[in-house]
Design an enzyme around this catalytic site. Structure first.
Site, short mmCIF file in Angstrom:
data_model
loop_
_atom_site.label_atom_id
_atom_site.label_comp_id
_atom_site.label_asym_id
_atom_site.label_seq_id
_atom_site.Cartn_x
_atom_site.Cartn_y
_atom_site.Cartn_z
N GLU A 33 5.42 -3.65 0.61
CA GLU A 33 5.61 -3.22 -0.76
C GLU A 33 5.04 -1.82 -0.82
O GLU A 33 3.84 -1.62 -0.68
CB GLU A 33 4.86 -4.16 -1.71
CG GLU A 33 5.30 -3.97 -3.13
CD GLU A 33 4.29 -4.55 -4.06
OE1 GLU A 33 3.87 -5.71 -3.87
OE2 GLU A 33 3.87 -3.81 -4.97
N CYS A 63 1.63 -1.21 -9.20
CA CYS A 63 2.84 -0.99 -8.41
C CYS A 63 4.02 -0.74 -9.34
O CYS A 63 4.96 -0.05 -8.98
CB CYS A 63 3.19 -2.21 -7.56
SG CYS A 63 1.79 -3.15 -6.98
N GLY A 65 0.81 -1.20 0.00
CA GLY A 65 0.00 0.00 0.00
C GLY A 65 0.85 1.25 0.00
O GLY A 65 1.97 1.25 -0.51
N SER A 66 0.32 2.29 0.60
CA SER A 66 0.99 3.59 0.55
C SER A 66 2.21 3.60 1.44
O SER A 66 2.31 2.85 2.42
CB SER A 66 0.02 4.69 0.99
OG SER A 66 -0.13 4.66 2.39
#
Lengths: 531, 531
Positions: free
Chosen positions: A263, A300, A241-242
């Site tokens: 990630e 991503c 995520g962020s």
């Protein structure tokens, strides 16, 4: 929830029961095509829910340790079949919550990828080929990766199936390594997550696994999220995520000594030489535009930065990309938050001095969308503010960075942060092989995956895939979130058995190969034989 | 140092030069046999030294990436030969600084282990068998672990050779993975470390490696240590030592997203059943006493806690151990700090309610030593304060924890923190196999290495060794600090090559097996063949 809980508030799945959450507030997802709230309400769980889930997960972990891998594999396979069978409902729900195309994206690409990923994980679980069984007969020592304990999975907004916290890559890897999962739904597609969890719960019952092997909560407070990843009952956490939320969780997990696999953001630089553009510029335009605008750039590995050397070919390339970006319709973004964040990042980059070539402005009002956006800056400007110009603009946007020459290009590459991917396009005729050597020497240490003549979107489920990369792309440069069996190792604990009596060894370490096809390192040689 | 630097202040090794440190203070090691300062003075480096070392290491890392593994392996082998040749000088120095026996310990056990460990690392480097080369021909993707960048190594006080920051396990692993090392000497044996570094520097010159491949500083401020492990030029850190200093460094490295591999404290529980004592109690007494008093108990895997079930056999065992502890002379400890810390830990455990069976009191005055010490408590008391009773008493001391029965014993084991090792002694006749099953089920998840019928001291350099374990024994349960090739992976970065042209792949990923004996996973099968 109190007695007056509205009927449309969805239940959580804890300890095998779909029950009313212990919660005082709720949230709703948005239909990004209409920019309106969807009807279903989802509870924000209190710590009581987390605590119960943790206790149940700890019990399930103990039970799973006593079960043969084949039983866990059977669950993953049954779950995969159920996902395939429920395709229509799942795709409708994911479309309503994410705006991603039902076909081919959701139904024909992402859903089959998800069920096949579960099957690949099942195979690795059944054979134990992820566990690196190592046998030293002379020393009387044998080692193997074993389950680490309950895994918390926080899934991202951009893959409602393939990275879903209750069905995606981290989930499959954690379960296949023998661990129960506490899934935290992504707030942008909670109903899809609930529907998946229903299938998981049925598959658990059908295959006789502990009901608490899979649990689902939808959202917690930030503070409870930090408590969750650092709780003594947790083995590890997978988060996609962020960067902001991820680093907060990382900090909490690190303090408690709990592994957390993150990630985070990545701009995924694409380097294109003048000779490549001279030879095949039109094809590269097509590759690039497809890569950035497909799925509205919400990958991503979206190529958010293109690094070029100034000159006629580069001018032509930029002009051609600009035309396409300006003429193609803007896709739908996942949520109002994504549109807002994209708009804000573009403003930030322009404030730092990037030129806006096309797009920009404010998000659309009637749906979650933002104009296809291109920006441009010089390598000189980039070198003056490398951190600023690496601000991720997640969505249908990209930044050109134009250098004076290859040495300056390489200097700029040397200032890149860690990224998931890095691509290099060079001429097929070998005329710029020297430039390639310089570029790749700088780029390779910065990225988890180095590509030639190919855009980075598209992450094959391959044993050789690395969906990872140096910080801040991820939290550790040695692990991949995609690819079986390597992704399972993240959720394993290495145990060495020293002088342990033969009949007490785990099956995978006994003299007899447990499946006849399990790879084990025996006295320095990989083998599927018996000792 | 200023112009009036005393002649006996030792130089640091930075960028290939033995030069005067940039420092304002110095320290001296202690001869623990006399409890007096040794003559040589060592500089406490300022950040300037660290900064220069980091720049030189970054350059060396770039050069090393262009060199064939065989060249790095040749250095490790040459260095190993030089250590063997310099044995006499090294052993004299290590004895003077640590008080450990010259023979067999230092000269006949630890020094050969150290050179052989370097040779094993050289072999893994030459073949690339640590790097997990993975080839997926259908997807066109190939992956391998590559060097991560400069590695800082902080060595412990208790192994002047085998875990020395400039010659030990972390050093060998980091170099064999292709990384330069910045070694921070342990303050208890700086001269031995300097002598080793002299051999390393000569071996570098002889084999043509970048001079900054190995650099040495002796000590820094705590703040500079934190800056070092979190510096952008650093790839990773290996640390072995006290929990307090290790956790401070971990915190700094974590915040910067830099991997740090820690080996911290561990009480290494040994569980002994009544049936085992009935069958072979005398032998176990001998095993245990040797294990705790050998090297004056100064091993990471020293059995600092023995968990038993109350009864006649256990009383006899404890009495016999007590007799031996009381009658055998106390060995020399490594330093005044170790003696002080041991005394303080024993006091802490007694304050928590442990009974002192023998030993205790204050450290000796004329040398670094402390009476052989045994303490005892009940499992009930342990369960009332599990954290307190797991205070590590590093040295020649151990704590008996006596349970009422096997279930209570198992409950106590369930409250153990992560440990490097856990041992279980049971009867050979199988009469307590049920107890073993319960005990090992609880103990195994808590430890990196599970032993049967054997004490934990003695860490074989085996591919199947795990010298690691769950937090707080180490910082990550998936990595081992001893054992080749696994220990090298800690200092590697996974890189995937996607669609990269055949002639541009690293040698280890090309179709042809680079050595004819390199293990690679090709399309799901481990093989030493060509593709």
């Amino acid at each position: 929830m109190t007695a007056d809980t509205p009927a449309n508030v969805r239940p959580v799945l804890i300890a095998g029961q779909w029950r009313v959450a212990k919660s005082s507030t709720t949230f709703q997802a948005t239909d990004p095509n209409k920019n309106t709230k969807l009807a279903a309400e989802f509870p924000v769980s209190s710590w009581d829910d987390c605590d119960e889930a943790l206790n149940a997960a700890a019990d399930a972990a103990r039970q799973l340790r006593k079960m043969p891998p084949s039983k866990i594999a059977a669950f993953l396979e049954r779950y995969a079949d159920r996902i395939d069978a429920a395709k229509e409902t799942l795709v409708e729900s994911a479309f309503a919550e994410t705006g991603l195309a039902k076909s081919p994206r959701l139904g024909d690409v992402e859903l089959p990828r998800t069920s096949n990923q579960l099957r690949a994980a099942a195979k690795a679980c059944r054979t134990g080929n992820w566990a690196m069984a190592t046998i030293d007969t002379a020393a009387g020592i044998r080692s193997v990766f074993e389950p680490l304990g309950p895994v918390c999975v926080f899934g991202p907004n951009n893959f409602p199936f393939a990275f879903n916290s209750v069905a995606g890559g981290d989930f499959a890897a954690a379960i296949a390594a023998g661990n129960p999962v506490i899934a935290k739904a992504n707030s942008s597609h909670p109903e899809t997550t609930r529907l998946l969890a229903e299938q998981a719960a049925e598959a658990l019952a059908e295959t006789g696994l502990p009901p608490a092997t899979v649990q689902l909560i939808y959202r917690t407070s930030h503070a409870d999220g930090e408590c969750l990843v650092s709780d003594p009952r947790v083995g590890a956490t997978g988060y996609t995520g962020s960067r902001g939320a991820g680093l907060t969780l990382k900090s909490a997990a690190d303090r408690a000594g709990k592994p957390i696999y993150l990630e985070l953001s990545s701009v995924n630089p694409v380097v294109i030489t003048p000779a490549a553009l001279a030879e095949k510029g039109e094809a590269i335009v097509g590759d690039f535009v497809t890569s950035v605008l497909m799925g509205t750039g919400q990958f991503c590995t979206n190529p958010g930065m293109v690094m070029l050397v100034g000159g006629a070919e580069t001018d032509t390339f930029i002009a051609a990309v600009k035309d396409k970006f300006a003429s193609l319709p803007a896709g739908t973004l996942l949520s109002p938050a994504v549109a807002k964040s994209l708009s804000s990042s573009v403003k930030t980059l322009c404030d730092f001095g990037a030129d806006l070539l096309t797009g920009g402005g404010e998000p659309e009002a009637g749906r979650c969308a933002y104009a296809n956006t291109l920006m441009k800056t010089s390598a000189k400007a980039f070198l003056g503010n490398p951190e600023g110009f690496q601000t991720e603009a997640f969505g249908n946007a990209s930044l050109f960075v134009v250098a004076n020459d290859v040495p300056q290009l390489c200097e700029a590459i040397g200032h890149l942060e860690g990224n998931l991917t890095g691509c290099v396009y060079t001429a097929n005729n070998g005329s710029d092989d020297d430039a390639y050597a310089s570029i790749s020497f700088e780029l390779s240490p910065k990225v988890g995956r180095l590509l030639n003549d190919k855009m980075p979107t598209g992450v094959a489920v391959s044993a050789a895939m690395n969906h990872g990369g140096p910080y801040p792309a991820t939290g550790h440069p040695g692990f991949t979130a995609v690819g079986v069996p390597a992704s399972l190792v993240r959720f394993g604990k290495l145990t060495s058995f020293d002088n342990v009596r033969a009949d007490r060894l785990p099956e995978i370490l006994k003299d007899k190969n447990p499946t006849g096809e399990t790879w084990r390192m025996i006295d320095g040689k990989w083998s599927t034989s018996n000792v």
